[in-house]
Design an enzyme around this catalytic site. Sequence first.
Site, short mmCIF file in Angstrom:
data_model
loop_
_atom_site.label_atom_id
_atom_site.label_comp_id
_atom_site.label_asym_id
_atom_site.label_seq_id
_atom_site.Cartn_x
_atom_site.Cartn_y
_atom_site.Cartn_z
N THR A 27 0.87 -1.18 0.00
CA THR A 27 0.00 0.00 0.00
C THR A 27 0.91 1.23 0.00
OG1 THR A 27 -0.10 0.28 2.41
CG2 THR A 27 -1.71 -1.24 1.42
N SER A 56 3.19 -1.08 4.80
CA SER A 56 2.46 0.09 5.31
C SER A 56 3.45 1.25 5.38
CB SER A 56 1.93 -0.25 6.71
OG SER A 56 1.34 0.87 7.32
N VAL A 82 7.48 -2.17 7.10
CA VAL A 82 7.42 -0.71 7.17
C VAL A 82 8.01 -0.13 5.88
CG1 VAL A 82 8.07 1.33 8.45
CG2 VAL A 82 7.61 -0.82 9.68
N LYS A 83 7.17 0.62 5.17
CA LYS A 83 7.59 1.18 3.88
C LYS A 83 8.16 2.57 4.13
CE LYS A 83 5.71 0.97 -0.80
NZ LYS A 83 4.45 1.01 -1.56
N ILE A 84 9.39 2.77 3.66
CA ILE A 84 10.11 4.01 3.95
C ILE A 84 10.65 4.62 2.66
CG2 ILE A 84 12.21 4.89 5.10
CD1 ILE A 84 11.57 3.11 7.39
#
Length: 219
Positions: A27, A56, A82-84
């Site tokens: 996402t 996310s 965790v999308k960074i």
Amino acid sequence: MQFFLDTANIDDIRKYASWGIVDGVTTNPTLIAREGVDLKTRILEITKVVDGPISSEVIATDSEGMIKEGRKMAKWHKNVYVKIPMTSEGLKAVKILSSEGIHTNVTLIFSASQAVMAAKAGATLVSPFVGRVDDISGDGMYLIQEIVTIFQNYGFMTKVLAASVRHPKHVVESMKLGVDIATMPPNIFDKLVSHPLTDKGIAAFLADWEKCKDCQKPY
Ligand code: G3P
């Protein structure tokens, strides 16, 4: 090779997960905003449908803020990645989060050097955006080739996730180049499955079958 869905639409996720070939979901803030839903609630809903990595994305742009958001997200569910975003602040956050055993997906990657930096920081996944590179007359597939080759040359454990996929050829070409994962919008799943000759073939088989009443004894 894994297939992820690039959407936050829960109906689509349920639909394509029922095919048995969805390995994870990605996402981003745009996709969540399109659904008009609360991020945590939707991510948790997705974890109930797909048993695999669910990305996310953090909203903070400073490393401290990213780390804070990332730690919270990682506690939501074991499958949350965790999308960074790929910035120097993002790298600092990836370094800390990965040292804590938190999975990260470094996003908005447009060059091989960015992918290498993310891998060195300990990213679990890197997301080169092939479609957006093509959109500005670049070569998204060449970018994938560079990253896969470099990661293989140096034995990086970081997986390559082809993102911003626009058509089935992006998926097939990515597989030929050895990417680990392709994330794609729902309509690409349909396009990967369908072929006009398959439809034509089924119609012909059924038409021939209908002509032969003797063939149709119950079994
Ligand atoms: O989720 C990241 C990426 O796949 C976005 O794709 O189509 O907005 O370039 P797109």
